[in-house]
Design a protein around this motif. Sequence first.
Motif, mmCIF file in Angstrom:
data_model
loop_
_atom_site.group_PDB
_atom_site.id
_atom_site.type_symbol
_atom_site.label_atom_id
_atom_site.label_comp_id
_atom_site.label_asym_id
_atom_site.label_seq_id
_atom_site.Cartn_x
_atom_site.Cartn_y
_atom_site.Cartn_z
ATOM 1 N N LYS A 59 -11.688 9.250 12.074
ATOM 2 C CA LYS A 59 -11.062 7.964 12.420
ATOM 3 C C LYS A 59 -10.962 7.978 13.935
ATOM 4 C CE LYS A 59 -7.959 7.804 8.396
ATOM 5 N NZ LYS A 59 -6.597 8.127 7.932
ATOM 6 N N TYR A 83 -7.616 -6.298 2.261
ATOM 7 C CA TYR A 83 -6.458 -6.053 3.131
ATOM 8 C C TYR A 83 -5.630 -7.314 3.403
ATOM 9 C CZ TYR A 83 -9.539 -2.124 4.278
ATOM 10 O OH TYR A 83 -10.371 -1.041 4.211
ATOM 11 N N GLY A 85 -10.060 4.931 7.314
ATOM 12 C CA GLY A 85 -9.548 3.608 7.672
ATOM 13 C C GLY A 85 -8.059 3.652 7.881
ATOM 14 N N MET A 86 -7.543 2.715 8.661
ATOM 15 C CA MET A 86 -6.103 2.625 8.930
ATOM 16 C C MET A 86 -5.644 1.186 8.675
ATOM 17 S SD MET A 86 -5.005 5.639 9.907
ATOM 18 C CE MET A 86 -3.546 5.352 10.874
ATOM 19 N N ASP A 87 -6.211 0.556 7.646
ATOM 20 C CA ASP A 87 -5.853 -0.828 7.318
ATOM 21 C C ASP A 87 -6.021 -1.746 8.533
ATOM 22 O OD1 ASP A 87 -5.214 -0.196 4.689
ATOM 23 O OD2 ASP A 87 -3.123 0.231 5.181
ATOM 24 N N PHE A 122 0.867 -1.185 0.000
ATOM 25 C CA PHE A 122 0.000 0.000 0.000
ATOM 26 C C PHE A 122 0.894 1.222 0.000
ATOM 27 C CE2 PHE A 122 -3.169 2.815 2.312
ATOM 28 C CZ PHE A 122 -4.035 2.915 1.230
ATOM 29 N N ASP A 172 -6.796 11.535 -2.231
ATOM 30 C CA ASP A 172 -6.197 11.752 -0.911
ATOM 31 C C ASP A 172 -4.716 12.062 -1.105
ATOM 32 O OD1 ASP A 172 -5.426 11.772 1.721
ATOM 33 O OD2 ASP A 172 -5.922 9.673 2.129
ATOM 34 N N ASP A 211 -13.905 4.463 4.182
ATOM 35 C CA ASP A 211 -12.770 3.598 3.813
ATOM 36 C C ASP A 211 -12.865 2.360 4.699
ATOM 37 O OD1 ASP A 211 -11.637 5.235 1.910
ATOM 38 O OD2 ASP A 211 -10.066 6.034 3.211
ATOM 39 N N ASN A 250 -2.629 13.068 1.566
ATOM 40 C CA ASN A 250 -1.855 12.869 2.804
ATOM 41 C C ASN A 250 -0.808 13.982 3.012
ATOM 42 O OD1 ASN A 250 -2.377 9.546 2.171
ATOM 43 N ND2 ASN A 250 -2.727 10.279 4.249
ATOM 44 N N GLU A 298 1.423 2.973 14.312
ATOM 45 C CA GLU A 298 2.324 2.270 13.415
ATOM 46 C C GLU A 298 3.730 2.330 14.007
ATOM 47 O OE1 GLU A 298 1.280 4.316 9.642
ATOM 48 O OE2 GLU A 298 0.259 2.396 9.355
ATOM 49 N N LYS A 311 -4.944 7.663 -4.164
ATOM 50 C CA LYS A 311 -3.884 8.442 -3.531
ATOM 51 C C LYS A 311 -3.181 9.249 -4.612
ATOM 52 C CE LYS A 311 -4.202 6.772 0.658
ATOM 53 N NZ LYS A 311 -4.341 7.576 1.869
ATOM 54 N N TYR A 360 2.281 8.971 9.748
ATOM 55 C CA TYR A 360 0.903 9.491 9.668
ATOM 56 C C TYR A 360 0.580 10.273 10.938
ATOM 57 C CZ TYR A 360 -4.162 9.658 9.757
ATOM 58 O OH TYR A 360 -5.457 10.094 9.854
ATOM 59 N N ASP A 384 -8.512 15.321 7.244
ATOM 60 C CA ASP A 384 -8.272 14.058 7.949
ATOM 61 C C ASP A 384 -7.251 14.352 9.062
ATOM 62 O OD1 ASP A 384 -7.427 11.520 8.751
ATOM 63 O OD2 ASP A 384 -6.706 10.867 6.808
ATOM 64 N N SER A 434 -9.986 2.506 -0.868
ATOM 65 C CA SER A 434 -8.866 3.431 -1.029
ATOM 66 C C SER A 434 -7.769 2.714 -1.821
ATOM 67 C CB SER A 434 -8.361 3.814 0.371
ATOM 68 O OG SER A 434 -7.144 4.507 0.286
HETATM 69 O O1 NPG Z 1 -9.105 1.244 3.872
HETATM 70 O O2 NPG Z 1 -8.269 1.163 5.875
HETATM 71 C C1 NPG Z 1 -8.242 1.543 4.700
HETATM 72 C C2 NPG Z 1 -7.106 2.429 4.251
HETATM 73 C C3 NPG Z 1 -7.596 3.788 3.947
HETATM 74 O O3 NPG Z 1 -6.195 5.207 2.689
HETATM 75 C C4 NPG Z 1 -6.477 4.770 3.766
HETATM 76 N N1 NPG Z 1 -5.824 5.091 4.867
HETATM 77 O O4 NPG Z 1 -4.315 8.253 4.828
HETATM 78 O O5 NPG Z 1 -6.299 7.620 5.257
HETATM 79 C C5 NPG Z 1 -5.142 7.368 5.013
HETATM 80 C C6 NPG Z 1 -4.676 5.934 4.847
HETATM 81 C C7 NPG Z 1 -3.727 5.418 5.896
HETATM 82 C C8 NPG Z 1 -3.613 4.069 6.071
HETATM 83 C C9 NPG Z 1 -3.007 6.252 6.681
HETATM 84 C C10 NPG Z 1 -2.749 3.548 7.035
HETATM 85 C C11 NPG Z 1 -2.146 5.736 7.629
HETATM 86 C C12 NPG Z 1 -2.026 4.393 7.806
#
Ligand code: NPG
Length: 369
Positions: A262, A322, A290-292, A19, A188, A315, A190, A50, A163, A55, A238, A135
């Motif tokens: 989130k 995943y 989402g955060m995977d 990802f 997105d 998301d 970021n 993480e 992204k 992030y 976000d 995503s």
């Molecule tokens: O579907 O859970 C999912 C991932 C969605 O893009 C996604 N998450 O920036 O929002 C974000 C990103 C992300 C994922 C950010 C993991 C940080 C860690």
Amino acid sequence: MRIQSVELRHTKMELVSPFETSLGVELYEEHIIVRVDADGASGWGECVVEPRPSYSSETLDTAWHVLRDFLIPGILGIEIRSVEDALSRNAWVRGHRMARAGLEAALSDAFAKTQGISLSALLGGTRSQIPVGVSVGLQPSTSELVRVVAGYLKDGYKRIKIKIAPGRDIPLLEAVRKEFPNIQLQVDANSAYTLKDVELLRRLDEYDLQLIEQPLEYDDIYDHSVLQSKLKTPICLDESIRSVSDAKAAIALGSCKIINIKPGRVGGYTESKRIHDYCAEVGIPVWHGGMDESGIGRAGNVALATLPNFKLPGDISATKRYYKQDIVEPSFEVDSDGMMAVPTKPGIGVDVLQGRLEKFTVRREAFRA
Ligand code: NPG
């Protein structure tokens, strides 16, 4: 409900595909799974930190430290009347939102289970199914991106988020819009751009995007208001929104027209609901990010996204997007209308697979009253 024990597990799960975002590439997802045992119920939560502070400024180690040394001692062995009661004992802790959210999630699951109600019902949710999107990370080529998007549309998703990053933006949108002129599409960034990129960002208005997520600095609110005044495309914040007070400032300044919630980023379900309710009051739609997450975190996200002002698809994708092997069953699925069913059993409504959890655990610590 008396909190008898809490267990932390650092888990490492391989993603089905790498990802990539403007923050880097992830091959594995490492989070902290929190288990709370109380009155015969086991509650589960996922702390979405993480290993690296990219992030968020939190890391696996800072969250572990704050949970072990402050948050868990604050509630262990204590008789609580409600989740809010438990939270009030740790209200003195500043920041460390992901750590707090992981514990609140596990407490909420345990509390819902002892009450015999679903987490959605505990949080005040009103829906039995939720619209979900997907995503899509940065891909090695534009043709690969188009192929991946086509696959997700075939899977049933009605909203695609892609992204973007400097140098990997307009050509991607050009290709995706050419192939799929009518899909709900969002991007997105970021935090990958600055106000110097206004002219480039204005060109995004040509692609009929539902929103552009977090184009500028991760902790900025003011510059986004300058950018929003120059764009037709709604900005969605976000990273910049960590609390209801951030949401109030952003809305008052006109920095965004939509907010991504989130629970990990804002410190848990309670703060998520405050943001949700404030946005509902002032007519700002929200959606669930989402955060995977593994199935544990995903189940919590699904429950929260049943609240009425979650107006756009989240998301929150199917398990197979995943992980090949998840730590809960049943898995989460998306139907041909892009909808996901909300579990109805008590608490998070899915069963944790102990063997799988064990397999993915790289570190464990238990605390008893
Ligand atoms: O579907 O859970 C999912 C991932 C969605 O893009 C996604 N998450 O920036 O929002 C974000 C990103 C992300 C994922 C950010 C993991 C940080 C860690």
